[in-house]
Scaffold this motif. Structure first.
Motif, PDB file in Angstrom:
ATOM      1  N   LEU A 186       0.731  -1.552  -0.063  1.00 19.57           N
ATOM      2  CA  LEU A 186      -0.407   0.143  -0.317  1.00 19.57           C
ATOM      3  C   LEU A 186       0.948   1.287   0.406  1.00 19.57           C
ATOM      4  N   ALA A 187       2.227   1.207   0.384  1.00 20.08           N
ATOM      5  CA  ALA A 187       2.680   2.500   0.399  1.00 20.08           C
ATOM      6  C   ALA A 187       3.483   2.735  -0.631  1.00 20.08           C
ATOM      7  N   GLN A 188       3.102   1.269  -1.909  1.00 22.23           N
ATOM      8  CA  GLN A 188       3.377   2.311  -2.789  1.00 22.23           C
ATOM      9  C   GLN A 188       2.677   2.673  -3.894  1.00 22.23           C
ATOM     10  N   ILE A 189       1.586   2.956  -3.453  1.00 24.16           N
ATOM     11  CA  ILE A 189       0.483   3.368  -4.266  1.00 24.16           C
ATOM     12  C   ILE A 189       0.621   4.969  -3.853  1.00 24.16           C
ATOM     13  N   SER A 190       0.298   5.642  -5.019  1.00 23.09           N
ATOM     14  CA  SER A 190       0.943   7.727  -4.790  1.00 23.09           C
ATOM     15  C   SER A 190      -0.644   7.732  -3.965  1.00 23.09           C
ATOM     16  N   ASN A 191      -0.684   9.037  -3.321  1.00 26.09           N
ATOM     17  CA  ASN A 191      -1.344   9.577  -2.413  1.00 26.09           C
ATOM     18  C   ASN A 191      -2.371  10.372  -3.471  1.00 26.09           C
ATOM     19  N   SER A 192      -1.049  10.957  -5.112  1.00 28.04           N
ATOM     20  CA  SER A 192      -1.415  11.314  -5.931  1.00 28.04           C
ATOM     21  C   SER A 192      -3.048  11.248  -6.856  1.00 28.04           C
ATOM     22  N   SER A 193      -2.412   9.645  -7.142  1.00 26.04           N
ATOM     23  CA  SER A 193      -3.481   8.886  -8.626  1.00 26.04           C
ATOM     24  C   SER A 193      -5.036   9.115  -7.447  1.00 26.04           C
ATOM     25  N   ILE A 194      -5.231   8.386  -6.221  1.00 20.92           N
ATOM     26  CA  ILE A 194      -6.216   8.482  -5.379  1.00 20.92           C
ATOM     27  C   ILE A 194      -6.356   9.828  -5.251  1.00 20.92           C
ATOM     28  N   GLU A 195      -6.350  10.716  -4.476  1.00 23.57           N
ATOM     29  CA  GLU A 195      -6.980  12.390  -5.262  1.00 23.57           C
ATOM     30  C   GLU A 195      -7.204  12.314  -6.946  1.00 23.57           C
ATOM     31  N   ALA A 196      -5.962  13.169  -7.436  1.00 21.57           N
ATOM     32  CA  ALA A 196      -6.957  12.519  -9.345  1.00 21.57           C
ATOM     33  C   ALA A 196      -8.303  11.804  -9.302  1.00 21.57           C
ATOM     34  N   ALA A 197      -8.650  10.054  -8.465  1.00 23.05           N
ATOM     35  CA  ALA A 197      -9.595   9.949  -9.175  1.00 23.05           C
ATOM     36  C   ALA A 197     -10.801  10.547  -8.325  1.00 23.05           C
ATOM     37  N   ARG A 198     -10.785  10.753  -6.491  1.00 19.05           N
ATOM     38  CA  ARG A 198     -11.130  11.799  -5.821  1.00 19.05           C
ATOM     39  C   ARG A 198     -11.849  12.925  -7.002  1.00 19.05           C
ATOM     40  N   ASP A 199     -10.709  13.706  -7.493  1.00 19.63           N
ATOM     41  CA  ASP A 199     -11.137  15.072  -8.216  1.00 19.63           C
ATOM     42  C   ASP A 199     -11.930  14.604  -8.736  1.00 19.63           C
ATOM     43  N   VAL A 200     -11.538  13.164  -9.965  1.00 20.32           N
ATOM     44  CA  VAL A 200     -13.026  13.096 -10.934  1.00 20.32           C
ATOM     45  C   VAL A 200     -14.053  12.555  -9.905  1.00 20.32           C
ATOM     46  N   GLY A 201     -14.359  12.495  -9.559  1.00 18.46           N
ATOM     47  CA  GLY A 201     -15.668  12.417  -8.483  1.00 18.46           C
ATOM     48  C   GLY A 201     -15.799  10.827  -8.232  1.00 18.46           C
ATOM     49  N   ALA A 202     -14.799   9.573  -8.091  1.00 21.12           N
ATOM     50  CA  ALA A 202     -14.923   8.464  -8.245  1.00 21.12           C
ATOM     51  C   ALA A 202     -14.976   7.816  -6.667  1.00 21.12           C
ATOM     52  N   GLY A 203     -15.581   7.332  -6.111  1.00 27.20           N
ATOM     53  CA  GLY A 203     -15.866   6.768  -5.108  1.00 27.20           C
ATOM     54  C   GLY A 203     -15.087   5.711  -4.384  1.00 27.20           C
ATOM     55  N   TRP A 204     -15.534   5.973  -2.536  1.00 27.01           N
ATOM     56  CA  TRP A 204     -14.397   4.769  -2.052  1.00 27.01           C
ATOM     57  C   TRP A 204     -14.300   3.037  -2.381  1.00 27.01           C
ATOM     58  N   PHE A 205     -15.495   3.147  -2.986  1.00 28.41           N
ATOM     59  CA  PHE A 205     -15.928   1.216  -4.034  1.00 28.41           C
ATOM     60  C   PHE A 205     -14.663   1.578  -5.335  1.00 28.41           C
ATOM     61  N   ARG A 206     -15.357   2.105  -6.248  1.00 31.75           N
ATOM     62  CA  ARG A 206     -14.320   2.711  -7.116  1.00 31.75           C
ATOM     63  C   ARG A 206     -12.889   2.854  -6.861  1.00 31.75           C
ATOM     64  N   ILE A 207     -11.991   3.861  -5.763  1.00 32.68           N
ATOM     65  CA  ILE A 207     -11.263   4.123  -6.107  1.00 32.68           C
ATOM     66  C   ILE A 207     -11.054   2.435  -5.276  1.00 32.68           C
ATOM     67  N   LEU A 208     -10.976   2.012  -4.196  1.00 30.79           N
ATOM     68  CA  LEU A 208     -10.710   0.947  -4.265  1.00 30.79           C
ATOM     69  C   LEU A 208     -10.140  -0.126  -5.136  1.00 30.79           C
ATOM     70  N   SER A 209     -11.551  -0.796  -5.724  1.00 37.02           N
ATOM     71  CA  SER A 209     -11.778  -1.491  -6.472  1.00 37.02           C
ATOM     72  C   SER A 209     -10.882  -1.025  -8.155  1.00 37.02           C
ATOM     73  N   GLN A 210     -10.536   0.047  -8.391  1.00 33.96           N
ATOM     74  CA  GLN A 210      -9.968   0.312  -9.791  1.00 33.96           C
ATOM     75  C   GLN A 210      -8.818   1.199  -9.339  1.00 33.96           C
ATOM     76  N   ILE A 211      -8.185   1.904  -8.384  1.00 39.02           N
ATOM     77  CA  ILE A 211      -7.232   2.125  -8.153  1.00 39.02           C
ATOM     78  C   ILE A 211      -6.357   1.194  -7.103  1.00 39.02           C
ATOM     79  N   ILE A 212      -6.812   1.394  -5.628  1.00 36.09           N
ATOM     80  CA  ILE A 212      -5.647   0.826  -5.004  1.00 36.09           C
ATOM     81  C   ILE A 212      -5.838  -1.457  -5.355  1.00 36.09           C
ATOM     82  N   LEU A 213      -7.019  -1.839  -5.476  1.00 36.85           N
ATOM     83  CA  LEU A 213      -6.662  -3.727  -5.510  1.00 36.85           C
ATOM     84  C   LEU A 213      -5.818  -3.510  -7.313  1.00 36.85           C
TER      85      LEU A 213
END
Lengths: 299, 386
Positions: A186-213
């Motif tokens: 998890l430490a290798q996942i950059s905060n910026s990619s998550i913030e970018a996803a959040r900026d375009v309106g992704a919910g937590w489930f979408r962030i989890l399933s499409q960015i983090i996992l």
């Protein structure tokens, strides 16, 4: 990453020479360890494996010892039991581990440090100690039973000496390794990619399933396979907390070898165990190599 | 300057520590014969030898002293026993005078090698007090015993319900579902001897049928079969429908916590548990009267090349005196190896429920391997339960 900077500035020929030199030195450095591994692990393992196929110096290979193993209900039920306990423990471990690792990675809470310490604590407790402590905790007259009794809840079925007892002990014992592997991923996942996803309106489930996992797959596979190997061969915890029958393969092998003095049968049991673990080992190695290859190309 | 001081302190403390033993012992060390005793027993036994027996023996024999060496961590007395055999072949002093517990049969060939002294009542007069059935080879000095028995919670089990025979025990188990348990036979003697007792029961209670040198797989199968039926039959009435704990201690733990009210247990472990409060004070012990559970002796032995053999005989004789035997019984629950009639009547009366004149045995090796394997194949076969 440092290497890639070097590669950009260095001319191609020098780069190749450096890599070859580095390669030779690297091989020389790993040679003693690799040799020792072949001598102490691979050779005896091969001898044992051959011994199960060529029993007592027979000239022709025979699978008789394996036929006997799979025809014996006790052996088969022990093998199935071991797989079952391992898979269930693994599922619980990954669920708990992933939840905790995500919390530790993203929470801003001041409890993070404390929770991390508690999660890593089992690393410092020997299995035999935790087994006896768990008897007192989950046993028929242990803390859980008495607390429930005080609260007026009856009908508590102790997991002690049941498969669930072994599973609870194994989960407890293996949480630190799981958490360490997953938090490292998890430490290798950059905060910026998550913030970018959040900026375009992704919910937590979408962030989890499409960015983090997707970025965490490798860590999960590594955690799963390393834990599988550890749990599949575990001895102390299932021996003390688990049922008398069926047995985990490690206990079964020990019984066969040192109680019945039947080294041939124990060898077959070990070979079957080894083959199951080999399968998982192949998955692990494939995963690590695929990633290394992909990273190598990217670099 | 600092080095000066530390050197001085060092020299002083070194001198002090060298002279210390002379002040403490009072008697000059050179005047006493030191008996080297090897022990690899559990902590309760080694502690007792160091803290209780050594002062007792030295008080009774001012010219002798004991050097108790604990070999538990260094390969146990088996390794020392091998050294004694080697010393015999080299005709040298084995540097061992006495084994607290070592049966020469533990090391193949040791009994026949002549490295261990055959003993009799001339060398050790108190051997005459010993239970005659306990001496199997002349090199063995049986000095304490322990036997499996029933431990029960007298708050739950009323005195008239305490089983006196095997049939009583089976009836009690069936009448009180979930209240009895024994451990897996390969994990503890208290469980193994419950299984053995069932085997003896179906073989006319003739324990002499099973000898170390008469194992036969087919005979074993035939003689064990009836026992599997009995044990399988009582399984649904055992604790948690047959949740067998993994050893003597986990079984005592279930009992101490009140999860069950009757178990099979080792005499020494339960007596010590009661006296130390690890087991509830309502714990009572009983022995079956038709045929008791199996038990065994701890054998001492003396190397024939020992430098202080006469002193070792004195020690062996001292160990078999009634006061020492009583002390062991009181301190760590060891049964006497001398006949109970030699102990004080009060003590004998206190233990009358657990005393048995017979101490059946069951051979180790192939017989017990077949027993363990048979138990797992025929008794503990239940499929996965939650």
């Amino acid at each position: 990453m440092v290497a890639s900077i070097g590669e950009i500035s260095a001319p191609a020929g020098r780069r190749r020479a450096a890599r070859q030199n580095g390669g030779a030195l690297g091989l020389a450095l790993v040679a003693p360890a690799f040799g020792l591994m072949i001598l102490l692990i691979l050779l005896p393992a091969c001898r044992s494996l051959l011994g199960t196929i060529f029993p007592d110096g027979a000239a022709l290979p025979s699978l008789k010892s394996y036929q006997t193993f799979f025809a014996d209900t006790r052996s088969v039920s022990n093998l199935l039991f071991t797989i079952q306990v391992t898979v269930v423990t693994l599922a619980i471990l990954l669920t708990i581990g992933l939840t905790l690792a995500l919390y530790l990675r993203f929470s801003q809470s001041r409890f993070v440090g404390a929770i991390q310490i508690i999660a890593l604590f089992p690393l410092f407790v020997p299995g035999i100690v935790i087994s006896f402590a768990l008897i007192r905790f989950i046993g028929p007259t242990g803390l859980v039973a008495t607390t429930l009794h005080v609260l007026g809840i009856s009908g508590y079925q102790t997991p002690y000496l049941h498969p669930s007892g072994a599973i609870i002990g194994l989960v407890w014992e293996n949480i630190p390794l799981t958490i360490m592997l997953l938090t490292a991923g998890l430490a290798q996942i950059s905060n910026s990619s998550i913030e970018a996803a959040r900026d375009v309106g992704a919910g937590w489930f979408r962030i989890l399933s499409q960015i983090i996992l997707p970025q965490l797959t490798r860590s999960i596979v590594v955690a799963a396979s390393l834990n599988f190997l550890g749990i599949f061969g575990s001895f102390t915890v299932p021996y003390i907390l688990g049922p008398a029958a069926p047995q985990m393969m490690s206990i079964f092998m020990q019984n066969t070898f040192s109680e019945r003095h039947d080294s041939g049968v124990a060898e077959t049991q070990a070979a079957v165990t080894f083959l199951v673990c080999l399968l998982v080992g192949v998955i692990y190695t494939a995963c690590v190599f695929r990633d290394t290859a992909r990273n190598g190309k990217a670099g | 300057m600092t080095t000066e001081i530390s050197r001085r302190i060092f020299l002083q403390s070194a001198a002090a520590s060298v002279t210390l033993p002379f002040f403490v012992s009072g008697v000059h060390a050179a005047d006493r014969t030191v008996i080297d005793v090897m022990t690899d027993g559990d902590t309760n036994v080694t502690d007792w030898w160091t803290n209780t027996l050594a002062p007792m023996f030295e008080k009774a024999n001012p010219d002798l002293s004991l050097n108790v060496v604990i070999t538990r961590a260094n390969g146990s007395n088996d390794v020392v026993g091998q050294r004694v055999v080697a010393a015999m072949q080299a005709k040298t002093d084995p540097k061992v005078d006495y084994f607290e517990e070592f049966d020469p049969r533990r090391v193949p060939g040791a009994a026949e090698s002549g490295a261990f002294e055959p003993v009799d009542t001339k060398k050790i007069p108190n051997l005459a007090l010993v239970n005659p059935g306990s001496i199997e080879i002349p090199q063995d000095i049986p000095y304490r015993a322990s036997q499996v028995l029933l431990a029960y919670n007298s708050a739950v089990v009323s005195p008239q319900d305490v089983p006196k025979t095997w049939a009583d025990l089976i009836a009690w188990i069936k009448g009180h579902p979930g209240q009895f348990i024994y451990c897996r036979p390969d994990k503890g003697g208290s469980g193994a001897y419950m299984v053995t007792r069932a085997i003896h029961e179906v073989n006319n209670r003739d324990f002499s049928l099973f000898k170390a040198d008469n194992f036969d797989a087919d005979v074993a199968k035939k003689r064990f079969a009836g026992a599997w039926d009995i044990l399988k039959d009582i399984e649904p009435y055992l604790y948690d429908k047959g949740s067998y704990p993994a050893g003597n201690n986990p079984t005592l733990q279930l009992f101490a916590g009140g999860a069950v009210s009757m178990i099979t247990a080792w005499s020494d472990q339960s007596l010590q548990g009661i006296s130390q409060g690890a087991l509830p004070d309502t714990t009572k012990l009983a022995q079956l009267q038709d045929l008791p559970f199996c038990g065994g002796y701890a054998f001492s032995s003396i190397p024939s090349q020992a430098a202080h053999k006469d002193a070792a005989f004195k020690l062996a004789n001292f160990m078999l005196t009634p006061p020492v035997q009583e002390q062991m019984l009181k301190d760590f629950g060891a049964f006497p190896s001398i006949e109970w009639s030699n102990l004080s009547p009060d003590l004998a009366a206190k233990y009358k429920d657990v005393v048995s004149t017979k101490m059946p045995s069951f051979p180790g090796g192939q017989w017990s391997a077949a027993l363990n394997d048979g138990w797992y194949s025929n008794v503990a076969t239940h499929t996965v339960r939650g």
